[in-house]
Design an enzyme around this catalytic site. Sequence first.
Site, PDB file in Angstrom:
ATOM      1  N   ASP A 196      21.539  98.091 100.924  1.00  0.00           N
ATOM      2  CA  ASP A 196      22.608  97.284 100.335  1.00  0.00           C
ATOM      3  C   ASP A 196      22.607  97.693  98.869  1.00  0.00           C
ATOM      4  O   ASP A 196      21.688  97.341  98.124  1.00  0.00           O
ATOM      5  CB  ASP A 196      22.282  95.795 100.494  1.00  0.00           C
ATOM      6  CG  ASP A 196      23.382  94.917  99.929  1.00  0.00           C
ATOM      7  OD1 ASP A 196      23.870  95.212  98.829  1.00  0.00           O
ATOM      8  OD2 ASP A 196      23.756  93.931 100.595  1.00  0.00           O
ATOM      9  N   HIS A 197      23.622  98.469  98.480  1.00  0.00           N
ATOM     10  CA  HIS A 197      23.483  99.104  97.162  1.00  0.00           C
ATOM     11  C   HIS A 197      23.506  98.105  96.004  1.00  0.00           C
ATOM     12  O   HIS A 197      23.109  98.438  94.898  1.00  0.00           O
ATOM     13  CB  HIS A 197      24.500 100.245  96.977  1.00  0.00           C
ATOM     14  CG  HIS A 197      25.893  99.803  96.676  1.00  0.00           C
ATOM     15  ND1 HIS A 197      26.772  99.402  97.645  1.00  0.00           N
ATOM     16  CD2 HIS A 197      26.574  99.716  95.510  1.00  0.00           C
ATOM     17  CE1 HIS A 197      27.925  99.084  97.085  1.00  0.00           C
ATOM     18  NE2 HIS A 197      27.832  99.265  95.790  1.00  0.00           N
ATOM     19  N   HIS A 259      26.479  91.884 100.147  1.00  0.00           N
ATOM     20  CA  HIS A 259      26.273  91.952  98.694  1.00  0.00           C
ATOM     21  C   HIS A 259      26.183  90.571  98.022  1.00  0.00           C
ATOM     22  O   HIS A 259      25.279  90.300  97.243  1.00  0.00           O
ATOM     23  CB  HIS A 259      27.414  92.725  98.028  1.00  0.00           C
ATOM     24  CG  HIS A 259      27.576  94.131  98.524  1.00  0.00           C
ATOM     25  ND1 HIS A 259      26.514  94.907  98.925  1.00  0.00           N
ATOM     26  CD2 HIS A 259      28.676  94.906  98.680  1.00  0.00           C
ATOM     27  CE1 HIS A 259      26.960  96.104  99.287  1.00  0.00           C
ATOM     28  NE2 HIS A 259      28.268  96.122  99.168  1.00  0.00           N
TER      29      HIS A 259
HETATM   30  N1  LIG Z   1      32.381 105.038 100.946  1.00  0.00           N
HETATM   31  C1  LIG Z   1      31.741 104.128 100.210  1.00  0.00           C
HETATM   32  O1  LIG Z   1      31.932 103.977  99.002  1.00  0.00           O
HETATM   33  C2  LIG Z   1      30.740 103.233 100.838  1.00  0.00           C
HETATM   34  C3  LIG Z   1      30.435 103.351 102.186  1.00  0.00           C
HETATM   35  N2  LIG Z   1      29.458 102.564 102.727  1.00  0.00           N
HETATM   36  C4  LIG Z   1      29.117 102.698 104.138  1.00  0.00           C
HETATM   37  O2  LIG Z   1      28.768 104.051 104.438  1.00  0.00           O
HETATM   38  C5  LIG Z   1      29.145 104.358 105.767  1.00  0.00           C
HETATM   39  C6  LIG Z   1      30.015 105.620 105.767  1.00  0.00           C
HETATM   40  O3  LIG Z   1      31.182 105.352 105.028  1.00  0.00           O
HETATM   41  P1  LIG Z   1      32.154 106.504 104.507  1.00  0.00           P
HETATM   42  O4  LIG Z   1      31.386 107.692 104.056  1.00  0.00           O
HETATM   43  O5  LIG Z   1      33.062 105.838 103.541  1.00  0.00           O
HETATM   44  O6  LIG Z   1      32.968 106.876 105.836  1.00  0.00           O
HETATM   45  P2  LIG Z   1      33.816 108.198 106.129  1.00  0.00           P
HETATM   46  O7  LIG Z   1      34.812 107.812 107.149  1.00  0.00           O
HETATM   47  O8  LIG Z   1      34.297 108.842 104.885  1.00  0.00           O
HETATM   48  O9  LIG Z   1      32.756 109.192 106.791  1.00  0.00           O
HETATM   49  C7  LIG Z   1      32.307 109.037 108.101  1.00  0.00           C
HETATM   50  C8  LIG Z   1      31.382 110.171 108.451  1.00  0.00           C
HETATM   51  O10 LIG Z   1      30.991 110.001 109.810  1.00  0.00           O
HETATM   52  C9  LIG Z   1      31.141 111.244 110.475  1.00  0.00           C
HETATM   53  N3  LIG Z   1      31.442 111.021 111.881  1.00  0.00           N
HETATM   54  C10 LIG Z   1      32.382 110.212 112.403  1.00  0.00           C
HETATM   55  N4  LIG Z   1      32.358 110.277 113.752  1.00  0.00           N
HETATM   56  C11 LIG Z   1      31.388 111.159 114.067  1.00  0.00           C
HETATM   57  C12 LIG Z   1      30.877 111.660 115.289  1.00  0.00           C
HETATM   58  N5  LIG Z   1      31.341 111.267 116.466  1.00  0.00           N
HETATM   59  N6  LIG Z   1      29.875 112.563 115.239  1.00  0.00           N
HETATM   60  C13 LIG Z   1      29.382 112.979 114.054  1.00  0.00           C
HETATM   61  N7  LIG Z   1      29.798 112.526 112.872  1.00  0.00           N
HETATM   62  C14 LIG Z   1      30.804 111.634 112.881  1.00  0.00           C
HETATM   63  C15 LIG Z   1      32.289 111.923 109.757  1.00  0.00           C
HETATM   64  O11 LIG Z   1      32.185 113.313 109.934  1.00  0.00           O
HETATM   65  P3  LIG Z   1      33.290 114.201 110.700  1.00  0.00           P
HETATM   66  O12 LIG Z   1      34.603 113.614 110.363  1.00  0.00           O
HETATM   67  O13 LIG Z   1      33.036 115.573 110.156  1.00  0.00           O
HETATM   68  O14 LIG Z   1      32.912 114.045 112.113  1.00  0.00           O
HETATM   69  C16 LIG Z   1      32.006 111.552 108.324  1.00  0.00           C
HETATM   70  O15 LIG Z   1      31.062 112.421 107.775  1.00  0.00           O
HETATM   71  C17 LIG Z   1      29.846 103.101 106.301  1.00  0.00           C
HETATM   72  O16 LIG Z   1      28.897 102.314 106.982  1.00  0.00           O
HETATM   73  C18 LIG Z   1      30.275 102.376 105.044  1.00  0.00           C
HETATM   74  O17 LIG Z   1      30.355 100.976 105.259  1.00  0.00           O
HETATM   75  C19 LIG Z   1      28.743 101.672 101.966  1.00  0.00           C
HETATM   76  C20 LIG Z   1      28.998 101.514 100.634  1.00  0.00           C
HETATM   77  C21 LIG Z   1      30.044 102.245  99.962  1.00  0.00           C
HETATM   78  O1  LIG Z   2      30.043  98.175  99.762  1.00  0.00           O
HETATM   79  C1  LIG Z   2      31.098  98.135  99.160  1.00  0.00           C
HETATM   80  O2  LIG Z   2      31.070  98.057  97.829  1.00  0.00           O
HETATM   81  C2  LIG Z   2      32.190  98.440  97.047  1.00  0.00           C
HETATM   82  C3  LIG Z   2      31.976  97.836  95.664  1.00  0.00           C
HETATM   83  O3  LIG Z   2      30.816  98.384  95.120  1.00  0.00           O
HETATM   84  P1  LIG Z   2      30.599  98.445  93.545  1.00  0.00           P
HETATM   85  O4  LIG Z   2      29.260  99.024  93.367  1.00  0.00           O
HETATM   86  O5  LIG Z   2      31.709  99.302  92.992  1.00  0.00           O
HETATM   87  O6  LIG Z   2      30.734  97.051  93.026  1.00  0.00           O
HETATM   88  C4  LIG Z   2      33.493  97.954  97.641  1.00  0.00           C
HETATM   89  O7  LIG Z   2      34.569  98.543  96.948  1.00  0.00           O
HETATM   90  C5  LIG Z   2      33.564  98.384  99.085  1.00  0.00           C
HETATM   91  O8  LIG Z   2      34.738  97.825  99.673  1.00  0.00           O
HETATM   92  C6  LIG Z   2      32.361  97.923  99.864  1.00  0.00           C
HETATM   93  O9  LIG Z   2      32.353  98.550 101.147  1.00  0.00           O
END
Ligand SMILES: NC(=O)C1=CN([C@@H]2O[C@H](COP(=O)(O)OP(=O)(O)OC[C@H]3O[C@@H](n4cnc5c(N)ncnc54)[C@H](OP(=O)(O)O)[C@@H]3O)[C@@H](O)[C@H]2O)C=CC1
Ligand SMILES: O=C1O[C@H](COP(=O)(O)O)[C@@H](O)[C@H](O)[C@H]1O
Length: 499
Positions: A196-197, A259
Site C-alpha cells: 500500500d504505497h 490508503h
Molecule cells: N498505475 C498506478 O499508478 C497504480 C497501480 N496500482 C496497482 O497496480 C496494478 C497494475 O496496475 P497498472 O500497471 O496501472 O495496470 P495496467 O493495465 O497498466 O497493466 C497491467 C499489466 O498486466 C499485464 N497483463 C494483463 N493481462 C495479462 C495476462 N493475461 N498475462 C500476462 N500479463 C497480463 C499487462 O501486460 P500485457 O498487456 O503486455 O499483457 C500489463 O503489463 C493494479 O493492481 C493497480 O491497482 C497501484 C497503485 C498505483
Molecule cells: O492507489 C492509488 O493511488 C493514487 C493516488 O496516489 P498518490 O500517491 O498520488 O496520492 C490514485 O490516483 C489511484 O486512483 C489509486 O489507485
Amino acid sequence: MTKFIEVDALQEVKSSKDIQALTFVLFGATGDLAKRKLFPALYNLFLAEKLPNSFSVIGLGRREWSHEFFHSKIEESLRTYARKDVQEDSLQDFLNHFQYSPLDVTDKSAYKRLQTHIEDREIELNIPGNRLFYLAVDPNLVEVITENLHASGLNQTSGWRRLVVEKPFGTDLKSAQQLNKKLSEAFDEMEIYRIDHYLGKPMVQNLASLVFANPALASLLDLKQIANVQITASETVGVETRAAYYDNAGAIRDMVQNHLLQLVMMTALHLPENITAEEIGNKKIEVIESLKPIEKEDAHKHVIRGQYRAGEVLDTPVIGYLDEPGVPENSMNDTYFAARLHIDNPVWGEIPFYIRTGKRLDQKSTRIVFEFKKQKRALIPAEELVPNLLTLEINPSEGISLKLNIKEPSSERFKPTCINFKTNTDDQSDAYELLLFDAMLGNATFFAHWDEVELSWKWIQPLLEAFENNLLPLHTYPAGSTGPEAADELLKSNNFKWW
Ligand SMILES: NC(=O)C1=CN([C@@H]2O[C@H](COP(=O)(O)OP(=O)(O)OC[C@H]3O[C@@H](n4cnc5c(N)ncnc54)[C@H](OP(=O)(O)O)[C@@H]3O)[C@@H](O)[C@H]2O)C=CC1
Ligand SMILES: O=C1O[C@H](COP(=O)(O)O)[C@@H](O)[C@H](O)[C@H]1O
C-alpha cells in the site's frame, strides 16, 4: 500474524550489503505502474547503491517484446519519471540486469519456460534461489498467477521467496478472504507483502517517531485538547484511462479501504509513546478493531458519496465522470467519499475522525489535520479566533504547520498565522523506493498485514452494501470544487468545518 525483521522501524534504510542477490520477477512489466513507479524506483535504488551487485529482473507481459525493446521502454520510463537525472555512463549497466519474457499468466505451460529462464539467469549471475515475485497486474489475475507459481514449482526454491501483491487486495470481504486462502496455499504469511504505497510515504513512515522525538509536539497533542482529526486525500486527476477498473472499484475500494484506513491506523496508533517495529503492526490492528462499525442502514448519517460533473480544474475545463471514455452513461460509481468515524477505545473516545477523498477536486493534497478545542474562557470573543490546527502535509509537499491566533501589532485584533516547516523532499526516497527496498530486505513493517486488510474490509463491507442498494444518495460536485456540499454538512452538524 504480523512479521518483522529485527530492525527498528524508525531506523534509516540500510545499504545494498543488507540485500542478498535476488531475482525480481515482475508480472505486469509492460503496464502503467511499472513504467511510472517501479522502474524509476529500482533505478534510484541502483544509483544510491542500495541494490546488490547480482540482481536479475525478469519482466513479463503478453506483449511480444524483445530484451532490447524492453530496455528501450525502461530507458524511456527513467527519462520521464525518475527522480534523478539518468547517468549516461552507468545506464547500460543498470539495463543489463533486465530481461523480458512474453507470458500469458493464464497459460500453465508457459511457467516451465519461465522457470528455465530464471534458472539460467541465476546460474549466469551467480544468484542463489532468492526470488521476489511482484504482481503489478489487475487484482483478478493474482489468484491464477499464485496458483501457477505453485503448480510449476517456481516458488519452491533453495533461497527465500516473497510475493508482493498490489492493492486492492480483493474486491470485498469475501473475495479478499478467498484470495488470502489461495495465496496461503502457495506462500506463508511471512512471505506475502501486501503493498500500500501510502505506507511508503516518508511522512507516514515518520508519524510514529515524530511525536516521540518531539516532546513539544507530544505535549501539544494532548488528546483532551483535540476536537477532531481530519484526513484528506484529494486529487485533481480524473479517472484517466482506467474506467474499466475504476468504474467497478470507486473511491471506496480504490482509496478508502486501503490508503485512507491505513492513514487512520497510522494516525491513531502513535500517541503518545515510543513504538517499536513490532508494536506498529499490533497497534494498527488495535485501532482498526476499535473502529466503530457503521451499519448499512445508518450509512446515510455518516457517509457521503459523490460523482464529479464537468467543471474546471486548475483553470482547465474538464468533462464530467459520465462522459469519460469507458464509463457507462448511467454509472452510479463514487468518485468522492467522505465519512465520520469513531475509534471506540479509551484513547480516542469521543473524538471524531473525518476522512475524505475524491477525484477532480480543486487541489492535490494528502494531509492530516488535528483541530484543537476552542478557548472556553470569554476574555476574547470566540468569533475572533480560529481553532488552532496542527497539519501534517504528506503529499505532494511535505511538512508540518501550526495555525495560531496572533495579535496584530498596533491593533486589538487577532490574525490567524501559520508557523510552517517544509521538508526538503528534493533528495528524498519516494514511497516505492522505500517499499521495494524493504521487500527485498525482508522488512514487512510498512506493508499491510492480512489482519489489517481483513478488518478493513469488515468495516467497509456494510458501506459497500449500502452503496449497492442505493441506501444513500449519490451527490454530484463540479470538477475543481472541494466536493459535494453534503460533505460540508457532515461536519457542520458537529459545528466543525473541513480544513
Ligand atoms: N498505475 C498506478 O499508478 C497504480 C497501480 N496500482 C496497482 O497496480 C496494478 C497494475 O496496475 P497498472 O500497471 O496501472 O495496470 P495496467 O493495465 O497498466 O497493466 C497491467 C499489466 O498486466 C499485464 N497483463 C494483463 N493481462 C495479462 C495476462 N493475461 N498475462 C500476462 N500479463 C497480463 C499487462 O501486460 P500485457 O498487456 O503486455 O499483457 C500489463 O503489463 C493494479 O493492481 C493497480 O491497482 C497501484 C497503485 C498505483
Ligand atoms: O492507489 C492509488 O493511488 C493514487 C493516488 O496516489 P498518490 O500517491 O498520488 O496520492 C490514485 O490516483 C489511484 O486512483 C489509486 O489507485
